[in-house]
Write a protein that holds these residues in place. Structure first.
Motif, mmCIF file in Angstrom:
data_model
loop_
_atom_site.group_PDB
_atom_site.id
_atom_site.type_symbol
_atom_site.label_atom_id
_atom_site.label_comp_id
_atom_site.label_asym_id
_atom_site.label_seq_id
_atom_site.Cartn_x
_atom_site.Cartn_y
_atom_site.Cartn_z
ATOM 1 N N PRO A 193 33.063 43.435 35.644
ATOM 2 C CA PRO A 193 32.978 44.307 34.464
ATOM 3 C C PRO A 193 32.474 43.549 33.240
ATOM 4 C CG PRO A 193 35.271 43.785 34.992
ATOM 5 C CD PRO A 193 34.445 43.290 36.131
ATOM 6 N N LYS A 194 31.530 44.160 32.516
ATOM 7 C CA LYS A 194 30.950 43.537 31.321
ATOM 8 C C LYS A 194 30.774 44.591 30.224
ATOM 9 C CE LYS A 194 27.157 41.861 32.893
ATOM 10 N NZ LYS A 194 25.864 41.132 32.914
ATOM 11 N N PRO A 195 31.845 45.044 29.606
ATOM 12 C CA PRO A 195 31.704 46.028 28.529
ATOM 13 C C PRO A 195 31.129 45.384 27.269
ATOM 14 C CG PRO A 195 33.977 45.301 28.691
ATOM 15 C CD PRO A 195 33.257 44.675 29.858
ATOM 16 N N TYR A 196 30.531 46.209 26.415
ATOM 17 C CA TYR A 196 30.101 45.727 25.101
ATOM 18 C C TYR A 196 31.348 45.627 24.235
ATOM 19 C CZ TYR A 196 25.182 46.237 26.262
ATOM 20 O OH TYR A 196 23.942 46.083 26.832
ATOM 21 N N GLY A 242 46.584 39.655 35.298
ATOM 22 C CA GLY A 242 45.193 39.435 35.690
ATOM 23 C C GLY A 242 45.087 38.236 36.600
ATOM 24 N N LYS A 243 44.187 38.312 37.585
ATOM 25 C CA LYS A 243 43.997 37.182 38.492
ATOM 26 C C LYS A 243 42.539 37.049 38.892
ATOM 27 C CE LYS A 243 44.852 36.851 42.818
ATOM 28 N NZ LYS A 243 43.445 36.631 43.264
ATOM 29 N N PHE A 244 42.163 35.843 39.243
ATOM 30 C CA PHE A 244 40.867 35.575 39.856
ATOM 31 C C PHE A 244 41.039 34.384 40.787
ATOM 32 C CE2 PHE A 244 40.840 33.772 35.516
ATOM 33 C CZ PHE A 244 40.785 32.405 35.793
ATOM 34 N N ASP A 264 41.495 40.841 40.019
ATOM 35 C CA ASP A 264 42.367 41.982 39.806
ATOM 36 C C ASP A 264 42.936 41.915 38.397
ATOM 37 O OD1 ASP A 264 43.830 44.272 40.307
ATOM 38 O OD2 ASP A 264 45.372 43.287 41.503
ATOM 39 N N ALA A 265 43.041 43.054 37.746
ATOM 40 C CA ALA A 265 43.582 43.100 36.391
ATOM 41 C C ALA A 265 44.186 44.473 36.150
ATOM 42 C CB ALA A 265 42.486 42.821 35.366
ATOM 43 N N THR A 266 45.390 44.523 35.569
ATOM 44 C CA THR A 266 46.033 45.809 35.364
ATOM 45 C C THR A 266 47.216 45.676 34.408
ATOM 46 O OG1 THR A 266 46.891 47.752 36.529
ATOM 47 C CG2 THR A 266 47.674 45.613 37.272
ATOM 48 N N VAL A 325 42.070 41.860 29.379
ATOM 49 C CA VAL A 325 42.577 42.833 30.355
ATOM 50 C C VAL A 325 43.030 44.102 29.630
ATOM 51 C CG1 VAL A 325 44.424 43.316 32.010
ATOM 52 C CG2 VAL A 325 43.241 41.104 32.075
ATOM 53 N N ILE A 326 43.726 43.939 28.507
ATOM 54 C CA ILE A 326 44.133 45.101 27.718
ATOM 55 C C ILE A 326 42.911 45.881 27.253
ATOM 56 C CG2 ILE A 326 45.222 45.868 25.566
ATOM 57 C CD1 ILE A 326 47.174 43.571 25.793
#
Length: 285
Positions: A50-53, A189-191, A173-175, A102-103
Motif C-alpha cells: 500500500p502506498k497512499p498519498y 503491524g508486522k513484516f 499484516d497491519a490492523t 498503520v493507523i
C-alpha cells in the motif's frame, strides 16, 4: 498531488508513502516472489504494498532516516542470524512511525466508518501523541508502550493451522485489534520476521513485557524472546485461524504463480519464501 501532509498538517505536494518500508518490500521480492499478495485480495498482485498519498517530502525524508537505521542495525543483522542486538532511540522512533502509519492506513482504507467505532477516540488520542513525538521527539505520556517480537523459522506446529511459518516469517499484516468487551485495544503491524504492537488499552494483567518492550532511550534485544501477554497472544492465535480461512488465489492466479516459480524452480525452493512454504508443507502432512 497537492494535499495535507498527515504528519505536519500543512498543504504541500504529497508523495506516495510506503506503509511498509521500501527495504522490506525489496527484501520480500528478492527472497521470493516479485509480486506481493494481500490476504484479503489474493487475486490482486502488488509490486510495492500500500502506498497512499499520505506525506509530504519533508516527512518522508524524516521517516527515511529511521528506516535506514533500522535496516542497517536490526533488520539485516537479525536476518543474518545475529541474536544479540543493541539499539538506541532510533528503534523507538521507527516503531512508532510504522504503527502510526498503520493507523493512517486504517483510517483511509477501512470498509467501515471508523468514527463510529467504540475505540475511535482512544485511537485518535494515540495518533495525536505519536504525531507530536514524530515531529518533536517528545516521548508520549499516555501511549508510550511499544513492543517488538522477532520470529524465526517454525520448529514444530501442533496447532493444526496451515501456513503458520509463512505468516510468522513472510507475511505483511497491519490492523487495529479490539475485543467485544471493549477492554482491549492494540495497534498491530508486522513484516517478515518483525512484529510490532502498542497496547493502547488493556485490562490489568500480571504478564510481563520486558523482553519485547522497546525502551525509548535504547537497550539490548536478546533472541529468543518470550511474551505472555494475553491480548496479544489471543489476537495472533485468532489471526492465524482467520488467515487460514481467507479466500485463496483463483485458478488463473495460481497458474501465474506456478509459471513464475517454474522459471527457476531450483532457485525458488532455495529462497526464503521457498523454505517457508516447504516448512509449512512438512507440518501439513
Amino acid at each position: 498531488m497537492k494535499g495535507i501532509c498527515a504528519l505536519y498538517e500543512e498543504e504541500t505536494d504529497l508523495v506516495e508513502s510506503h506503509i511498509y518500508p521500501k527495504f522490506v518490500i525489496k527484501h520480500s521480492k528478492e527472497t521470493g516472489s516479485r509480486f506481493l499478495r494481500n490476504f484479503e485480495t489474493p487475486n490482486k498482485r502488488d509490486q510495492d504494498g500500500p502506498k497512499p498519498y499520505l506525506l509530504g517530502l519533508k516527512a518522508e525524508q524524516k521517516f527515511s532516516k529511521s528506516e535506514k537505521w533500522f535496516a542497517e542495525n536490526i533488520f539485516k543483522p537479525y536476518l543474518n542470524e545475529k541474536y544479540t542486538l543493541e539499539y538506541d532511540e532510533n528503534l523507538y522512533y521507527f516503531a512508532i512511525s510504522f504503527l502510526w502509519r498503520v493507523i493512517q492506513l486504517e483510517l483511509r482504507t477501512s470498509r467501515t466508518d471508523f468514527t463510529k467505532k467504540w475505540y475511535y477516540d482512544k485511537m485518535m488520542e494515540a495518533e495525536k501523541e505519536w504525531r507530536e513525538f514524530l515531529k518533536k521527539n517528545t516521548i508520549p505520556k499516555n501511549h508510550h508502550n511499544v513492543n517488538m517480537l522477532l520470529t524465526s523459522r517454525l520448529l514444530n506446529n501442533n496447532s493444526g493451522i496451515k501456513g503458520v511459518d509463512f505468516y510468522f516469517t513472510r507475511a505483511l499484516d497491519a490492523t487495529i485489534v479490539s475485543n467485544e468487551t471493549k477492554t482491549s485495544l492494540l495497534i498491530y503491524g508486522k513484516f517478515n520476521r518483525f512484529i510490532f504492537w502498542s497496547t493502547i488499552l488493556s485490562e490489568p494483567y500480571t504478564d510481563e513485557l520486558y523482553e519485547v518492550e522497546i525502551n525509548p532511550n535504547g537497550g539490548i534485544i536478546e533472541v529468543p524472546q518470550q511474551v505472555e501477554f494475553y491480548p496479544f497472544n489471543s489476537f495472533v492465535s485468532n489471526r492465524l485461524r482467520g488467515v487460514e480461512k481467507m479466500p485463496k488465489a483463483g485458478e488463473a492466479q495460481q497458474e501465474k504463480i506456478e509459471k513464475e516459480i517454474l522459471k527457476n524452480i531450483d532457485e525458488f525452493w532455495k529462497s526464503d519464501l521457498g523454505e517457508s512454504l516447504d516448512n509449512d508443507m512438512r507440518f501439513d502432512t
